[in-house]
Design a protein around this motif. Sequence first.
Motif, short mmCIF file in Angstrom:
data_model
loop_
_atom_site.label_atom_id
_atom_site.label_comp_id
_atom_site.label_asym_id
_atom_site.label_seq_id
_atom_site.Cartn_x
_atom_site.Cartn_y
_atom_site.Cartn_z
N THR A 251 -23.87 3.63 -2.48
CA THR A 251 -23.91 2.49 -1.56
C THR A 251 -24.69 1.31 -2.11
OG1 THR A 251 -25.85 3.44 -0.43
CG2 THR A 251 -23.66 3.95 0.48
N ASP A 252 -25.47 1.51 -3.17
CA ASP A 252 -26.21 0.38 -3.74
C ASP A 252 -25.46 -0.28 -4.90
OD1 ASP A 252 -26.43 2.37 -5.64
OD2 ASP A 252 -28.60 2.18 -5.91
N THR A 253 -24.21 0.12 -5.12
CA THR A 253 -23.40 -0.44 -6.21
C THR A 253 -22.20 -1.19 -5.65
OG1 THR A 253 -24.06 1.35 -7.70
CG2 THR A 253 -22.10 0.10 -8.30
N TYR A 254 -22.08 -2.45 -6.04
CA TYR A 254 -20.98 -3.29 -5.56
C TYR A 254 -19.66 -2.81 -6.17
CZ TYR A 254 -17.93 -7.43 -5.33
OH TYR A 254 -16.88 -8.28 -5.14
N GLY A 255 -18.64 -2.78 -5.34
CA GLY A 255 -17.32 -2.42 -5.86
C GLY A 255 -16.36 -2.06 -4.75
N GLY A 256 -15.15 -1.77 -5.15
CA GLY A 256 -14.11 -1.41 -4.20
C GLY A 256 -12.82 -1.20 -4.94
N MET A 262 4.36 -2.88 -4.32
CA MET A 262 5.28 -3.91 -4.81
C MET A 262 6.71 -3.52 -4.48
SD MET A 262 3.47 -4.36 -8.56
CE MET A 262 4.27 -5.92 -8.95
N GLU A 263 7.66 -4.28 -4.98
CA GLU A 263 9.06 -3.90 -4.83
C GLU A 263 9.41 -2.82 -5.85
OE1 GLU A 263 9.28 -7.65 -7.53
OE2 GLU A 263 7.93 -6.79 -6.04
N GLY A 264 10.54 -2.16 -5.66
CA GLY A 264 11.04 -1.21 -6.64
C GLY A 264 10.26 0.08 -6.76
N ASN A 265 9.69 0.56 -5.66
CA ASN A 265 8.92 1.82 -5.65
C ASN A 265 7.69 1.78 -6.55
OD1 ASN A 265 10.77 3.07 -3.87
ND2 ASN A 265 12.09 3.63 -5.59
N LEU A 266 7.21 0.58 -6.87
CA LEU A 266 6.01 0.44 -7.69
C LEU A 266 4.79 0.18 -6.83
CD1 LEU A 266 7.36 -1.82 -10.59
CD2 LEU A 266 6.92 0.64 -10.68
N VAL A 267 3.68 0.79 -7.21
CA VAL A 267 2.39 0.45 -6.60
C VAL A 267 1.43 0.09 -7.72
CG1 VAL A 267 2.67 1.87 -4.53
CG2 VAL A 267 1.57 2.85 -6.55
N THR A 268 0.66 -0.92 -7.46
CA THR A 268 -0.37 -1.32 -8.41
C THR A 268 -1.71 -0.96 -7.79
OG1 THR A 268 -1.38 -3.21 -9.54
CG2 THR A 268 -0.26 -3.68 -7.49
N LEU A 269 -2.54 -0.27 -8.54
CA LEU A 269 -3.82 0.17 -8.00
C LEU A 269 -4.92 -0.15 -8.99
CD1 LEU A 269 -4.13 3.97 -8.50
CD2 LEU A 269 -1.91 2.91 -8.71
N GLY A 270 -6.07 -0.47 -8.43
CA GLY A 270 -7.17 -0.83 -9.31
C GLY A 270 -8.51 -0.54 -8.67
N PHE A 271 -9.51 -0.47 -9.53
CA PHE A 271 -10.87 -0.15 -9.09
C PHE A 271 -11.80 -1.17 -9.71
CE2 PHE A 271 -14.85 2.03 -8.63
CZ PHE A 271 -14.69 2.81 -7.50
N ILE A 272 -12.59 -1.85 -8.88
CA ILE A 272 -13.50 -2.88 -9.35
C ILE A 272 -14.94 -2.40 -9.20
CG2 ILE A 272 -14.34 -5.24 -8.98
CD1 ILE A 272 -11.49 -5.84 -7.85
N THR A 273 -15.69 -2.49 -10.27
CA THR A 273 -17.11 -2.13 -10.27
C THR A 273 -17.93 -3.35 -10.65
OG1 THR A 273 -16.54 0.12 -11.00
CG2 THR A 273 -18.85 -0.56 -11.21
N GLY A 274 -18.88 -3.71 -9.82
CA GLY A 274 -19.76 -4.82 -10.15
C GLY A 274 -20.59 -4.49 -11.38
#
Length: 557
Positions: A251-256, A262-274
């Motif tokens: 909980t003390d680390t920024y991120g999400g 998207m179209e065409g059965n595609l999903v884009t996924l990502g993880f951001i860490t401060g």
Amino acid sequence: MTHEEILAQYGPREAMEYDVVVVGGGPAGLATAIRLKQLAAERGTDVSVVVLEKGSEPGAHILSGAVMDPRALTELIPDWKAKGAPLNQPVTDDAMVFLSENGSFRVPNFALPGIFQNHGNYIVSLGNVVRWLAQQAEGLGVEIFPGFPAAEVLYDEKGAVKGVATGNMGVGKDGEPTGNFQLGMELHGKYTVFAEGCRGHLGRHLISKFKLDEGRDPQAYGIGVKELWEIDPKKHEPGLVLHTAGWPLPTDTYGGAFLYHMEGNLVTLGFITGLDYSNPYLSPFEEMQRWKTHRNIRWYLEGGKRVSYGARAITAGGILSLPKQVFPGGALVGDDAGYLNAARIKGSHAAIKSGMLAAEAAYDAVTSGRQRDELKAYPEAFERSWLHDELNRSRNFKAWFKKGLWPATIMNGIEHKLLRGHVPWTLRRDRPDHAYLKPASECKPIAYAKPDGKLTFDRLSSVFISNTNHAEDQPAHLTLKDAAIPTQVNLAKYAGPEQRYCPAGVYEFVPAEGGGERLQINAQNCVHCKTCDIKDPTQNIVWVTPEGGGGPNYVNM
């Protein structure tokens, strides 16, 4: 041979003259070029514009979520839809979910502040949008040189920026010219616009040289690790925008994290860490792999296939970290300056708008006979723009997270839901991200599970599907100011954090002859994310441009 010795033996370099030189073929750079040519066409004048792009083609190095706000694009090209811009999937639903290790809580949509809602926005491949923008620019007469990284800023006798030089080609690992050697070329402009993206190599130099960040907060950064998946059509929900906060980060680390359908059965996924995290044992790459194992995320991915991977640093400091955007002879636009709005997790609209504002100032200057002075009209126009208003309302978003996840959630909710961004207080930062790292002796090691090769993966198999390539016989573009520091300081004090914060396996400590360990740099793996340049606790690592065309070749990212 040193750079100076090569120039003395093989020079002088060929020089080409333009009205405006643009460094970087992303959304900011291309918007700058397009707007310049539009103004010239509207007013019956001629302005020569060139764009240098270090990737093999425009879009090759572009990596973003991305949910795109089309506001700036509509201002730049009002008929973008008729012209076939690849904004094909409108957002149909927003989901903000807080995760715990074994559970989740979705915030009701009516409780989401307006800045967290995406009605009217589009889920896009920003790389494909950039490829389309490049076509529009070329159609207007813009010259685009892909595979030509700008490696050096050039100055005139008064100290103003007069252009850039591209890197030499065909230099061996030993620094000596090979049989394929080609001297770089100089591109001179009345004004030079730098649009290199986050932590631009030349932008960093210019900020330091002209003290453009004086009186500003230190820039804040995050690293975004992204994957593209093709999933089971039964689980695909076109237009769904899912954001998560909480687990697996402390909980003390920024991120999400995000998962966009998207179209065409595609999903884009990502993880951001401060990148202001404090525990040197933390690995942003492994945190993303762990996030995918949460039941809310794995449900979408099981039965699917990962098709692409990449990583990129992003700016998150907002308007309080925005440097002075102009200097004699040039300007910074897009993420080279740091216009991204971390609260909205969006930067492409800001990049386009900033490029347009810089272009308008440069056009007026060029056509009035000026050159190599400060384009003061650009920051003045920014201060009057909707972009300034948007960034100012979100100025405290990132800073609240130093108080912890839940205080930040509550205070950002108050600021953006109840007060609609009109707040009388401002939170300041006084330390750069690398200064937050604690000695390993003060931190607890983190145990990450081994990848299963189906849902979770290792770094090297990930880099493989990023299509990353660098010529083997070239000097390493990841340079050390002092070769002794990695083992004497980073390894001894911080447990070698570079082997964990790098998402591409570039850095590893291996046995050294005579005992002990040494740092091995696998530069060929580099995806140009710039995280090492930002997070190295001793600021000993300096990222410089590799030979032209090297790096990732992202597809649909």
